[in-house]
Design a protein around this motif. Structure first.
Motif, PDB file in Angstrom:
ATOM      1  N   ARG A  41     -69.779 -30.118  53.890  1.00 42.81           N
ATOM      2  CA  ARG A  41     -69.684 -28.863  52.892  1.00 42.81           C
ATOM      3  C   ARG A  41     -71.060 -29.244  51.872  1.00 42.81           C
ATOM      4  N   CYS A  42     -71.229 -30.235  51.689  1.00 47.03           N
ATOM      5  CA  CYS A  42     -72.271 -30.782  50.400  1.00 47.03           C
ATOM      6  C   CYS A  42     -73.560 -29.965  51.496  1.00 47.03           C
ATOM      7  N   LEU A  43     -73.772 -30.465  52.752  1.00 47.65           N
ATOM      8  CA  LEU A  43     -75.157 -29.680  53.269  1.00 47.65           C
ATOM      9  C   LEU A  43     -75.062 -28.375  53.389  1.00 47.65           C
ATOM     10  N   ALA A  44     -73.984 -27.853  53.736  1.00 44.87           N
ATOM     11  CA  ALA A  44     -73.909 -26.224  53.908  1.00 44.87           C
ATOM     12  C   ALA A  44     -73.941 -25.609  52.634  1.00 44.87           C
ATOM     13  N   GLU A  45     -73.319 -25.911  51.514  1.00 49.76           N
ATOM     14  CA  GLU A  45     -73.678 -25.536  50.302  1.00 49.76           C
ATOM     15  C   GLU A  45     -75.111 -25.563  49.807  1.00 49.76           C
ATOM     16  N   THR A  46     -75.649 -26.593  49.990  1.00 53.85           N
ATOM     17  CA  THR A  46     -77.108 -26.718  49.663  1.00 53.85           C
ATOM     18  C   THR A  46     -77.948 -25.742  50.593  1.00 53.85           C
ATOM     19  N   PHE A  47     -77.936 -25.904  51.580  1.00 56.65           N
ATOM     20  CA  PHE A  47     -78.717 -24.859  52.497  1.00 56.65           C
ATOM     21  C   PHE A  47     -78.403 -23.396  52.239  1.00 56.65           C
ATOM     22  N   ALA A  48     -77.254 -23.031  51.988  1.00 59.72           N
ATOM     23  CA  ALA A  48     -76.921 -21.765  51.549  1.00 59.72           C
ATOM     24  C   ALA A  48     -77.332 -21.111  50.413  1.00 59.72           C
TER      25      ALA A  48
ATOM     26  N   ALA B 221     -78.817 -27.221  58.754  1.00 59.15           N
ATOM     27  CA  ALA B 221     -80.318 -27.214  58.498  1.00 59.15           C
ATOM     28  C   ALA B 221     -80.887 -26.439  59.463  1.00 59.15           C
ATOM     29  N   CYS B 222     -80.383 -26.390  60.834  1.00 61.73           N
ATOM     30  CA  CYS B 222     -81.221 -25.835  61.893  1.00 61.73           C
ATOM     31  C   CYS B 222     -81.283 -24.344  61.685  1.00 61.73           C
ATOM     32  N   ASP B 223     -80.705 -23.599  60.937  1.00 56.72           N
ATOM     33  CA  ASP B 223     -80.866 -22.210  60.717  1.00 56.72           C
ATOM     34  C   ASP B 223     -82.120 -21.973  59.601  1.00 56.72           C
ATOM     35  N   HIS B 224     -82.898 -22.775  59.033  1.00 58.52           N
ATOM     36  CA  HIS B 224     -83.799 -22.730  58.089  1.00 58.52           C
ATOM     37  C   HIS B 224     -85.044 -23.364  58.640  1.00 58.52           C
ATOM     38  N   PHE B 225     -85.244 -23.853  59.460  1.00 61.65           N
ATOM     39  CA  PHE B 225     -86.517 -24.460  60.130  1.00 61.65           C
ATOM     40  C   PHE B 225     -87.199 -24.153  61.458  1.00 61.65           C
TER      41      PHE B 225
END
Length: 265
Positions: free
Chosen positions: A43-50, A74-78
């Motif tokens: 959730r930490c990672l999902a919220e940060t990338f969102a 992360a994979c959706d953004h790079f």
């Protein structure tokens, strides 16, 4: 106090499958409640990338180990993800997963959970396919060298991610801070650093290997980021509940930090 040479020798006995079993199966990888540690990390990672702010061409994952969960949001953004690890056994484990070879660790519960919390209705198989397609390089790394990859990353990464690496391969807090500065050189000016790591941990088990960890407090992480020139954007911590203290380590908690490298003048 462990020396760097002793740490390197200990990692010769690192067993990726035992490490995965200790940390990424129940009880720690229990998705029935957000109170468990693995859902908290995801959730930490999902919220940060969102937020949409953290994106770009290249993300480098420092000290990937044999795991891919940290890359799912992360994979959706790079366009490209670069995984790295000091150990050939971990790089080989990652390569087998990318190629879809039989017998690799089953990450599908993690992928399904990330798709659920991201809430876009995406089939988990599509996210798995995307990550495999974007994880294009798996490189050796030594975070204790000023040039960790042996040559500069071209172009520098837009985002640096590292999960449970630097504190686990550093003999003391000063070495941890130096390693953080070294890997920071892989990041472009203005780039973002996302760190997950252990708090108050002195050892962990990975098969026959009992590996020392430098016990960090929250202040140690904050101080090391500041010393490396990062501006802290977000800091979260998780206290390991008694039910998850299974004897495979003595970790007190987990931290998540989001920091940003300054733009060059």
């Amino acid at each position: 106090m462990s020396s760097l040479a002793a740490l390197r020798e200990g990692y010769e006995h690192f067993d990726p499958r035992a490490y995965l079993q200790n940390n990424y199966l129940p009880p720690r990888a229990d998705f029935s409640s957000e109170e468990f540690v693995v859902p908290w990390k995801l959730r930490c990672l999902a919220e940060t990338f969102a937020s949409g702010e953290i994106r770009g061409r290249t993300l480098i994952d420092v000290g990937s180990g044999p795991t891919i969960y940290q890359l799912l949001s992360a994979c959706d953004h790079f366009e490209e993800i670069v995984a790295t690890d000091y150990l050939a056994v971990n790089r080989e484990e990652l390569g087998r997963w990318v190629r879809g070879e039989p017998g690799t660790f089953d990450w599908s519960p993690f992928i399904q959970h990330v798709c659920k919390i991201e809430g876009r209705g995406e089939p988990w198989q599509e996210k798995e396919r995307r990550l495999r397609g974007r994880l294009r390089r798996i490189l050796p790394i030594d975070v204790h060298r000023p040039d960790p990859l042996g040559s500069p990353l071209r172009p520098p990464a837009d985002v640096l991610l590292s999960a449970f690496c630097l504190e686990a391969v550093s003999p003391d807090r000063d070495a941890f801070a130096r390693a953080l500065a070294h890997v920071g050189s892989l990041l472009r000016p203005g780039g973002h650093a996302l760190l997950l790591g252990a708090l108050g941990e002195s050892f962990y088990l990975a098969g026959a290997a009992r590996l020392p960890v430098v016990p960090l407090a929250e202040a140690d992480v904050r101080d090391a980021l500041a010393a490396a020139g990062f501006a802290l954007r977000d800091f979260r911590s998780y206290a390991m509940p008694p039910a998850l203290r299974t004897g495979v380590d003595d970790v007190d908690g987990v931290f998540f930090a989001h920091a940003q490298k300054p733009l060059e003048a």
